[in-house]
Write an enzyme that holds these catalytic residues in place. Structure first.
Site, short mmCIF file in Angstrom:
data_model
loop_
_atom_site.label_atom_id
_atom_site.label_comp_id
_atom_site.label_asym_id
_atom_site.label_seq_id
_atom_site.Cartn_x
_atom_site.Cartn_y
_atom_site.Cartn_z
N SER A 124 31.08 42.47 49.48
CA SER A 124 31.94 41.87 50.51
C SER A 124 31.16 41.69 51.80
CB SER A 124 33.12 42.83 50.75
OG SER A 124 33.77 42.50 51.94
N TYR A 148 36.49 51.65 52.73
CA TYR A 148 36.37 50.56 51.74
C TYR A 148 34.98 49.93 51.82
CZ TYR A 148 36.65 45.79 49.93
OH TYR A 148 36.37 44.62 49.27
N LYS A 152 31.37 49.77 49.24
CA LYS A 152 30.57 48.60 48.85
C LYS A 152 29.10 48.81 49.20
CE LYS A 152 34.00 46.10 47.27
NZ LYS A 152 34.16 45.87 45.84
P1 NAD Z 1 42.60 42.63 42.88
O1 NAD Z 1 43.17 43.93 43.31
O2 NAD Z 1 43.49 41.47 42.74
O3 NAD Z 1 41.81 42.82 41.50
C1 NAD Z 1 41.20 44.04 41.13
C2 NAD Z 1 41.60 44.33 39.69
O4 NAD Z 1 40.95 45.53 39.28
C3 NAD Z 1 43.11 44.54 39.53
O5 NAD Z 1 43.56 43.77 38.42
C4 NAD Z 1 43.23 46.04 39.22
O6 NAD Z 1 44.32 46.31 38.36
C5 NAD Z 1 41.90 46.34 38.58
N1 NAD Z 1 41.43 47.72 38.72
C6 NAD Z 1 41.33 48.46 39.86
N2 NAD Z 1 40.82 49.67 39.58
C7 NAD Z 1 40.59 49.70 38.23
C8 NAD Z 1 40.06 50.66 37.33
N3 NAD Z 1 39.67 51.86 37.75
N4 NAD Z 1 39.94 50.34 36.03
C9 NAD Z 1 40.35 49.12 35.58
N5 NAD Z 1 40.87 48.16 36.38
C10 NAD Z 1 40.97 48.46 37.70
O7 NAD Z 1 41.39 42.31 43.90
P2 NAD Z 1 40.57 40.96 44.11
O8 NAD Z 1 40.98 40.35 45.39
O9 NAD Z 1 40.58 40.15 42.86
O10 NAD Z 1 39.13 41.59 44.35
C11 NAD Z 1 38.23 41.80 43.28
C12 NAD Z 1 36.99 42.48 43.82
O11 NAD Z 1 36.44 41.67 44.86
C13 NAD Z 1 37.24 43.85 44.43
O12 NAD Z 1 36.18 44.70 44.07
C14 NAD Z 1 37.24 43.59 45.91
O13 NAD Z 1 36.82 44.71 46.65
C15 NAD Z 1 36.23 42.45 46.02
N6 NAD Z 1 36.45 41.61 47.22
C16 NAD Z 1 37.66 41.01 47.42
C17 NAD Z 1 37.87 40.25 48.57
C18 NAD Z 1 39.22 39.60 48.83
O14 NAD Z 1 39.44 39.17 49.96
N7 NAD Z 1 40.10 39.47 47.86
C19 NAD Z 1 36.84 40.09 49.50
C20 NAD Z 1 35.62 40.70 49.26
C21 NAD Z 1 35.43 41.47 48.10
#
Ligand code: NAD
Ligand code: UDP
Length: 334
Positions: A124, A148, A152
């Protein structure tokens, strides 16, 4: 190729699964639905006409992950699984260190044991901390300001150490800026429970009549209209970025940190106006105090992704809002 997508039922993961399936890859999803719903799997199938293999497991569960690798001939993994809410990470740091760090650690461990060395990790822009000049470049020092972000940074460091220990590893640390929007079909998108923390889902709920007005967190930043500026990118562009990264990692070894952003910043008011155009009505807002911990303005220097992966974000802010609104309407029968 056979690609393991951890967190593949989530917001970014589900869009990436669609792109992978449409590009002819076999997709194996590992998700525990801690922040997603099983209907997402049907939506992926409805869009692509293909069914991903699905394991409802905790990715930090070594035995379960090991079994997944034994039952599938995995070529590479994209690791999305983790928690992502900054505010919640301040309230529950142990849960964030446990879930984010242990999923990455267990995945890397099992991959090494199974001889699978291609990994794309969801990092991120939050790893740039607060002291770097904009636009953010990959060579800047990292240093996050909340639990958080620190998970990362720690995972990036662990994976960098891992790549240094064995030349067979090929790891992409993808630093996302602000993914928004939804699949143009209206079948996949972002639908957080409760009152959203992030700007786009909040605006969407105001537009749907579920929240009275947007609170604009500060209008006294040193930006063109005083409101916060971010680099918003379409989630389908982001998903395509993962395919481009995976293709690159299949041909190159080592570790690369790469920004995925557009290189363009938009203010809160500009996003609000773009959404008003998409939904065809004026949306009420109030100026509220700055949100603690917020930075006034940042956006990506996106050149490395283009140079290495041949990837560039293509979709406009208008398209992001239009797709987001289509998804909101479908979700709420509007
Ligand atoms: P999200 O919460 O929609 O998706 C994450 C998925 O991981 C969910 O389906 C959840 O059920 C699953 N999950 C969480 N812990 C788990 C575990 N221990 N075992 C199995 N499944 C698990 O989030 P997103 O927005 O799709 O983000 C995905 C990744 O991208 C994350 O790592 C997040 O930190 C990173 N990210 C997101 C953003 C954003 O703005 N959305 C920005 C930068 C980075
Ligand atoms: N923001 C806002 N009102 C909200 C949510 C967010 O004004 O209800 C602003 C926030 O201050 C920031 C921008 O919108 O300037 C993007 O915030 P978001 O939480 O979506 O992303 P992040 O802060 O992680 O970049």
């Amino acid at each position: 190729m056979n690609i393991l997508v951890t967190g593949g039922a989530g917001y970014i993961g589900s869009h990436t699964c669609v792109e992978l399936l449409q590009a002819g890859h076999k997709v194996i999803i590992a998700d525990n639905f801690s922040n997603s719903k099983s209907q997402v799997l049907q939506a992926i199938e409805a869009i692509t006409g293909k069914k991903p293999v699905f394991y409802q497991i905790d990715v930090a569960d070594y035995k379960a992950l090991k079994q997944l690798f034994c039952e599938n001939d995995i070529d590479g993994a994209i690791h999305f699984a983790g928690y992502k809410a900054v505010g919640e990470s301040v309230q529950k740091p142990l849960s964030y260190y446990q879930n984010n760090f242990c999923t990455a650690l267990t995945l890397a461990q099992v991959m090494q044991e199974e001889g699978v060395f291609r990994l794309v990790f969801s990092s991120s822009a939050t790893v740039y901390g607060i002291d770097n000049p904009i636009p953010y470049k990959e060579e800047y020092p990292t240093g996050a300001v909340n639990p958080y972000g620190r998970t990362k940074v720690m995972i990036e460091q662990m994976l960098t150490d891992l790549a240094a220990s064995d030349r067979r590893w090929s790891i992409a640390l993808l630093r996302y800026f602000n993914p928004i929007g939804a699949h143009p079909s209206g079948l996949l998108g972002e639908d957080p429970n409760g009152i959203p923390n992030n700007l786009l889902p909040y605006i969407a709920k105001v537009a749907a009549g579920q929240l009275p007005h947007l609170n604009v967190f500060g209008d006294d930043y040193d930006t063109r209209d005083g409101t916060g500026v971010r680099d918003y990118l379409h989630v389908v562009d982001l998903a395509e970025g993962h395919l481009a990264a995976m293709d690159y990692m299949m041909e190159h070894n080592g570790v690369e940190a790469v920004n995925l952003g557009t290189g363009q910043g938009s203010s809160v008011i500009e996003v609000l106006h773009a959404f008003e155009q998409a939904c065809g009505k004026q949306l009420p807002y109030q100026i509220a105090p700055r949100r603690p911990g917020d930075i006034g303005e940042y956006y990506a220097h996106p050149g490395k992704a283009e140079r290495l992966f041949g990837w560039k974000a293509k979709r406009s802010l208008q398209q992001m809002c239009a797709d987001s609104w289509r998804y909101t309407c479908r979700q709420n029968n509007l």
